[in-house]
Design a protein around this motif. Sequence first.
Motif, PDB file in Angstrom:
ATOM      1  N   ASP A   1     -23.426 -25.301  39.137  1.00 17.97           N
ATOM      2  CA  ASP A   1     -22.682 -24.531  40.800  1.00 17.97           C
ATOM      3  C   ASP A   1     -24.162 -25.202  41.578  1.00 17.97           C
ATOM      4  O   ASP A   1     -25.298 -25.520  41.209  1.00 17.97           O
ATOM      5  CB  ASP A   1     -23.111 -23.494  40.122  1.00 17.97           C
ATOM      6  CG  ASP A   1     -21.171 -23.427  39.610  1.00 17.97           C
ATOM      7  OD1 ASP A   1     -20.667 -24.203  40.139  1.00 17.97           O
ATOM      8  OD2 ASP A   1     -21.700 -22.307  39.075  1.00 17.97           O
ATOM      9  N   PHE A   2     -24.746 -25.337  42.938  1.00 14.26           N
ATOM     10  CA  PHE A   2     -25.623 -24.675  43.608  1.00 14.26           C
ATOM     11  C   PHE A   2     -25.549 -23.327  44.614  1.00 14.26           C
ATOM     12  O   PHE A   2     -24.330 -23.080  45.052  1.00 14.26           O
ATOM     13  CB  PHE A   2     -25.423 -26.125  45.164  1.00 14.26           C
ATOM     14  CG  PHE A   2     -26.321 -26.404  45.696  1.00 14.26           C
ATOM     15  CD1 PHE A   2     -27.628 -26.310  45.148  1.00 14.26           C
ATOM     16  CD2 PHE A   2     -26.126 -25.728  47.634  1.00 14.26           C
ATOM     17  CE1 PHE A   2     -28.502 -26.965  46.042  1.00 14.26           C
ATOM     18  CE2 PHE A   2     -27.293 -25.990  47.512  1.00 14.26           C
ATOM     19  CZ  PHE A   2     -28.466 -25.952  47.340  1.00 14.26           C
TER      20      PHE A   2
ATOM     21  N   ALA B   1     -24.137 -23.779  33.884  1.00 15.96           N
ATOM     22  CA  ALA B   1     -25.589 -24.874  35.040  1.00 15.96           C
ATOM     23  C   ALA B   1     -25.000 -24.169  37.001  1.00 15.96           C
ATOM     24  O   ALA B   1     -24.807 -24.270  37.295  1.00 15.96           O
ATOM     25  CB  ALA B   1     -26.042 -26.426  34.479  1.00 15.96           C
ATOM     26  N   VAL B   2     -27.139 -23.812  36.720  1.00 21.44           N
ATOM     27  CA  VAL B   2     -26.923 -23.912  38.175  1.00 21.44           C
ATOM     28  C   VAL B   2     -28.665 -24.442  39.020  1.00 21.44           C
ATOM     29  O   VAL B   2     -29.488 -23.923  38.730  1.00 21.44           O
ATOM     30  CB  VAL B   2     -27.196 -22.322  38.876  1.00 21.44           C
ATOM     31  CG1 VAL B   2     -26.705 -21.741  40.367  1.00 21.44           C
ATOM     32  CG2 VAL B   2     -25.935 -21.887  37.912  1.00 21.44           C
ATOM     33  N   VAL B   3     -28.144 -24.836  40.198  1.00 22.18           N
ATOM     34  CA  VAL B   3     -29.436 -25.268  41.349  1.00 22.18           C
ATOM     35  C   VAL B   3     -29.423 -24.567  41.762  1.00 22.18           C
ATOM     36  O   VAL B   3     -28.291 -24.353  42.743  1.00 22.18           O
ATOM     37  CB  VAL B   3     -29.590 -26.972  41.503  1.00 22.18           C
ATOM     38  CG1 VAL B   3     -30.500 -27.239  42.659  1.00 22.18           C
ATOM     39  CG2 VAL B   3     -29.326 -27.393  40.110  1.00 22.18           C
ATOM     40  N   TRP B   4     -30.531 -23.998  42.855  1.00 22.55           N
ATOM     41  CA  TRP B   4     -31.005 -23.779  43.875  1.00 22.55           C
ATOM     42  C   TRP B   4     -31.594 -24.495  44.762  1.00 22.55           C
ATOM     43  O   TRP B   4     -32.587 -24.894  44.359  1.00 22.55           O
ATOM     44  CB  TRP B   4     -31.314 -21.734  43.439  1.00 22.55           C
ATOM     45  CG  TRP B   4     -31.365 -20.894  43.454  1.00 22.55           C
ATOM     46  CD1 TRP B   4     -30.786 -20.357  43.722  1.00 22.55           C
ATOM     47  CD2 TRP B   4     -30.749 -21.060  41.909  1.00 22.55           C
ATOM     48  NE1 TRP B   4     -30.259 -19.071  43.000  1.00 22.55           N
ATOM     49  CE2 TRP B   4     -30.353 -19.165  41.449  1.00 22.55           C
ATOM     50  CE3 TRP B   4     -31.351 -21.463  40.528  1.00 22.55           C
ATOM     51  CZ2 TRP B   4     -29.359 -18.894  40.279  1.00 22.55           C
ATOM     52  CZ3 TRP B   4     -30.522 -20.925  39.203  1.00 22.55           C
ATOM     53  CH2 TRP B   4     -29.568 -19.240  39.661  1.00 22.55           C
ATOM     54  N   SER B   5     -31.607 -24.550  45.641  1.00 21.44           N
ATOM     55  CA  SER B   5     -32.431 -25.341  47.140  1.00 21.44           C
ATOM     56  C   SER B   5     -32.005 -24.865  48.324  1.00 21.44           C
ATOM     57  O   SER B   5     -31.351 -23.839  48.896  1.00 21.44           O
ATOM     58  CB  SER B   5     -32.109 -26.489  47.154  1.00 21.44           C
ATOM     59  OG  SER B   5     -33.386 -27.151  47.909  1.00 21.44           O
TER      60      SER B   5
ATOM     61  N   ILE C   1     -30.031 -22.832  33.613  1.00 23.80           N
ATOM     62  CA  ILE C   1     -28.903 -23.399  32.456  1.00 23.80           C
ATOM     63  C   ILE C   1     -28.499 -21.903  31.248  1.00 23.80           C
ATOM     64  O   ILE C   1     -29.256 -21.587  30.540  1.00 23.80           O
ATOM     65  CB  ILE C   1     -29.235 -25.098  31.506  1.00 23.80           C
ATOM     66  CG1 ILE C   1     -29.404 -25.899  32.353  1.00 23.80           C
ATOM     67  CG2 ILE C   1     -27.969 -25.562  30.487  1.00 23.80           C
ATOM     68  CD1 ILE C   1     -30.175 -27.450  32.393  1.00 23.80           C
ATOM     69  N   THR C   2     -27.144 -21.913  30.717  1.00 27.11           N
ATOM     70  CA  THR C   2     -27.525 -21.245  30.374  1.00 27.11           C
ATOM     71  C   THR C   2     -26.547 -22.059  29.651  1.00 27.11           C
ATOM     72  O   THR C   2     -26.199 -22.814  29.125  1.00 27.11           O
ATOM     73  CB  THR C   2     -26.141 -20.007  30.896  1.00 27.11           C
ATOM     74  OG1 THR C   2     -24.839 -20.103  31.120  1.00 27.11           O
ATOM     75  CG2 THR C   2     -27.340 -18.891  31.905  1.00 27.11           C
ATOM     76  N   GLN C   3     -25.896 -20.979  27.651  1.00 26.66           N
ATOM     77  CA  GLN C   3     -25.339 -22.091  27.071  1.00 26.66           C
ATOM     78  C   GLN C   3     -23.870 -22.772  27.913  1.00 26.66           C
ATOM     79  O   GLN C   3     -22.953 -23.452  27.081  1.00 26.66           O
ATOM     80  CB  GLN C   3     -25.357 -20.903  25.981  1.00 26.66           C
ATOM     81  CG  GLN C   3     -26.240 -20.834  25.071  1.00 26.66           C
ATOM     82  CD  GLN C   3     -26.158 -20.243  24.009  1.00 26.66           C
ATOM     83  OE1 GLN C   3     -24.919 -19.714  23.225  1.00 26.66           O
ATOM     84  NE2 GLN C   3     -27.183 -19.941  23.238  1.00 26.66           N
TER      85      GLN C   3
ATOM     86  N   GLN D   1     -24.822 -34.995  45.782  1.00 28.73           N
ATOM     87  CA  GLN D   1     -25.880 -35.105  44.390  1.00 28.73           C
ATOM     88  C   GLN D   1     -25.273 -34.394  43.185  1.00 28.73           C
ATOM     89  O   GLN D   1     -24.852 -34.871  42.108  1.00 28.73           O
ATOM     90  CB  GLN D   1     -27.192 -35.016  44.403  1.00 28.73           C
ATOM     91  CG  GLN D   1     -27.883 -35.711  45.110  1.00 28.73           C
ATOM     92  CD  GLN D   1     -29.464 -35.929  45.823  1.00 28.73           C
ATOM     93  OE1 GLN D   1     -30.367 -35.252  45.468  1.00 28.73           O
ATOM     94  NE2 GLN D   1     -30.037 -36.926  46.252  1.00 28.73           N
ATOM     95  N   LEU D   2     -24.430 -32.594  42.946  1.00 24.87           N
ATOM     96  CA  LEU D   2     -23.619 -32.025  41.812  1.00 24.87           C
ATOM     97  C   LEU D   2     -22.629 -32.671  42.293  1.00 24.87           C
ATOM     98  O   LEU D   2     -22.034 -32.008  40.973  1.00 24.87           O
ATOM     99  CB  LEU D   2     -24.328 -30.794  42.793  1.00 24.87           C
ATOM    100  CG  LEU D   2     -25.908 -30.540  42.255  1.00 24.87           C
ATOM    101  CD1 LEU D   2     -26.139 -28.916  42.725  1.00 24.87           C
ATOM    102  CD2 LEU D   2     -26.507 -30.928  40.952  1.00 24.87           C
TER     103      LEU D   2
END
Lengths: 602, 602
Positions: free
Chosen positions: B95-96, B73-77, B68-70, B88-89
């Motif tokens: 972002d994914f 927000a990014v999720v990796w999988s 998470i930046t200011q 889910q996102l």
Amino acid sequence: MMNYNEYTKEGKTMLEKVKRFQNLLKEKHIDVYYIPNSDAHDSEFLNDCFKVREYMSGFTGSSGDMVITQDKAVVWSDGRYFIQAQKQLEGTGIDFYHLNDKEYPTIEEYIETNLPENGTLGFDGKVVKAKWFDSLYKQLEYKNIYYAYQSDYVNEIWKDRPAFPMSKAFLLDVKYAGRSMESKLKDVRKEMNKRNVSRHILTTLDDIAWLLNIRGKDAESNPVLLSYVVVEMDRVILYVKEEKITDIKSYLIEKNVIVKDYEDIYDDVKTFNDVWIDYERINSALVLNMNTKLHKEVTCIEMMKAIKNEIEIKNSLECQIRDCVALTRFMKWLKENVYTETITELRAAKYLNDLRREIDDYIEVGYGQIAAYNENAAMMHYQATEANYSILKKDGIFLIDSGGQYLSGTTDITRTIGFGNVDKQWKIDFTTVLISHAQLAQLKFLEGCSGMTIDIIARQPIWERELDYQCGTGHGIGYLLGVHEGPQGIRWYKALNRKEDTILKEGMIVTNEPGIYIKGSHGIRTENEMVIRKGVKNEYGQFLYFETMTFCPIDLDLIDMDTLDKKTRLWLNAYHKQVFEKLSPYMNKEEVEWLRHYTREI
Amino acid sequence: MMNYNEYTKEGKTMLEKVKRFQNLLKEKHIDVYYIPNSDAHDSEFLNDCFKVREYMSGFTGSSGDMVITQDKAVVWSDGRYFIQAQKQLEGTGIDFYHLNDKEYPTIEEYIETNLPENGTLGFDGKVVKAKWFDSLYKQLEYKNIYYAYQSDYVNEIWKDRPAFPMSKAFLLDVKYAGRSMESKLKDVRKEMNKRNVSRHILTTLDDIAWLLNIRGKDAESNPVLLSYVVVEMDRVILYVKEEKITDIKSYLIEKNVIVKDYEDIYDDVKTFNDVWIDYERINSALVLNMNTKLHKEVTCIEMMKAIKNEIEIKNSLECQIRDCVALTRFMKWLKENVYTETITELRAAKYLNDLRREIDDYIEVGYGQIAAYNENAAMMHYQATEANYSILKKDGIFLIDSGGQYLSGTTDITRTIGFGNVDKQWKIDFTTVLISHAQLAQLKFLEGCSGMTIDIIARQPIWERELDYQCGTGHGIGYLLGVHEGPQGIRWYKALNRKEDTILKEGMIVTNEPGIYIKGSHGIRTENEMVIRKGVKNEYGQFLYFETMTFCPIDLDLIDMDTLDKKTRLWLNAYHKQVFEKLSPYMNKEEVEWLRHYTREI
């Protein structure tokens, strides 16, 4: 080859020779002198003129280094040579140390112990590997050692040294090689670009032969030319003795290959920048002469050479048929004549080689032929000699591991041939080996497998019987080049300096040669070559399979039907059907009938 | 478990949550905040209170980190979760990014890009691995970054965070564990001496449980206790919440184990010297707090724990019989009742668990039970839920992968059970899997083999059909510990963070679980546990073999006699003979008759 019996008889002569060399060391202020068993090109088989350790010790083993101090001398070698070394070093005053045995100091430890602070280590940097030297240098940094690395001092006392090999280079036409030098150079330069280097130095002889589509006869049964190559972005420099290239001069001119003297490279490298070296194999003299940032990585040619092109594969397949016709004729001759004639292991081997010599594009016999009767076959590296050979009796088995060098490829095949009464247990062993061989031949596997991960498919039936063949199941093979060619290999672990973890790729050729060796009794091996082919590609990945390239009867006289499983039997029948179809067109009527019988369905 | 549908319905809530967190970051002058999916102990399964990434994103996958930046927000999988993560996102503004896909920046690249020079990276050092951090630190050295590594800022906004697990520790008597804590400590200290260290820090929960012979219930179906241990030469310190050890206090006092608060270790390590850490698994907060030379090497406990002692093996063998009696009763019940009753996947699983619950030393169900009908079984990690399950129809197959945690061991077994009319092709698949299973079960191999080199023995019949099960053939298993326990594993390549190249040793337990999974149609797996035993030792080396530990019928209704080979048939008959002998004494007359039928010779 020298005859080592000379030395054992004359241990005293050897003792004097070592003393003479030690006096030279004193004179030159060298504390320790290191002699590896190597040439400048990290070749597998050494020309006699490079057998310095053999000259200085009398020990003729194919592996093992030597260290001489001003008052001691030691030879190291491995388990294969413990008995031989003991005999050959007797009375010479030279100590023998076991490699990989904690009871003995390693070569590096011995050098360290015997070098005083500020001492001098002498060696011929051309035959010492750079990687080994760099590691030793770090180890000894605290001792402030001087390295006399341009000192081939053995040469000063070696009066009858065999001459430097001066074979004539010859061209391998693109119809054999499958690709032109330009096409190969283009790929090499692409790899150089990726690595941001301006030069790639090649020191290994088979890589050079492959890249330039040339061959020579500078090593026994290994058709290479003693040379170095530097690939630059716009030119290629070949370092070679000029007299050797008279037959290919116009080809080299046409291809813009600059020719310089063999030794010139050692001066030339001093001014090189951004160089790619094959750090595992380059010699230390070259590296010590360079003053530039080195890109250290195995040469891209290793993999390019291992993956055969379609023309090489096509040529090899045809070549194998002609080679197998010779071997099949040999089998027939042996089975028909062993009862009435005196056939020695040497005569049998010669008979087969004479049959091969008649083949069109034959160059020479392959390296390391083995012709062994019964218990001799249990010794995996047995070599019959004029002084020591067996006569084939009326009952028994004969193992022949042989091959030829042809313009259309290199062959390597082993058959075990039976005659007379053969023990039931020997037939069971033969059948177990056949099951092993057939299991590997039939394997389908996903791309990503290495020789390490597939090896157990061949080994399982033999391990099930609590036996092991204690060597690789298979090795790569060159195209009119080394009969052992890396990087791929099939073995359940990584052997020293081998790369059995190399991912297997379409177009690679491997041998399939499981065996059973019962000391003092008998040895059995069945060996074919196979090329890796692409099978189905689906959601699980790319499947690969082996296409067998070698077609020669597997002796039905040696099959034990009680232990032969159905799957192997069906494989054998299908294989023999192909053998008959492929070989019979080259045979006369009598031979065809013999072949029909020995490829019959069982 | 949270229900992720809440989040997808309320993407906006998630959006606001992330914004709230970003405001916190601004306030604290944190440029980038990193949230791994991990706890302080590198556990395989996370307790809910450690599911920080899940809380901050709504993505519930078992793997994948978040940054998470200011303002972003990014999720990796990885591939297993692409579809789930997208759902889910949705609407969250997060972002994914795909892991291991060159189209997307890696986590480290993303952090680097988003950090300004002299910027600040925030993270909870307790849940970030030291090795990962050290590598990032080197990568970012040029940017002069400040690391706020003691900042679990998510905690500040997570109002309804699940409570920290407070299960009671219990003792595993030496009659179960086979060795006392003192005996284990002696061996650990011997290893410490060899390495010249004065302390060994243990952070992984199963290593701690094994060493101290204690267990807890702090993780779902994994009987461990949240704690750290420091082994010194003359004492042991256990860092744990005091309320949790009330039942084992006298044991700890008797054994001279000093107890300190769970969090105290972070201060204590500041003064440590000569420490041995398991660098692959320790968290960065511990390492950043230390000011000493670290010995970085996997803990010796990993291998000690993997090699089961004879009492553990004996207990496990007995335990498996009781566990298999339950599963066999379940098979009988299912085959007899599926035609007349409504049996859902959930009811079937519950029926089996209820049978297990009756077993004497039962602790809890094993982790990750799978109960799947027909096409559901093709999804290797299928989990039936109240919201999503199938009803078993009159025809078909049911795959049940389950086990229990007992004082006398951990069991893991899979059977595929047929009823009604089953397609011929499905039976062929079942038979192929049986052949795979039997080939591995019968393997004899030389010591020195790893799971990587033997895997293909199981995979070959399935690869021959151009299929693959795309997972390991087998894994290690704990003793009343993790159902997946390293280091050994059977798979033809090294998976990420796995060690399938570990040499297999006598006393290791592995599962044998090949399978065939046909998407949208059916899934088949047959899984037994096996212990590695020493066989013959001869001139070739030490042979090892597998002793099967699990004895439960392999469904004869699903065998295709046309494709069953003789060797496998004989193996199956011998196996079923043992199944009958071992299970029948625990069964009533009716059950014995059923068992006799389902273990009959074919």
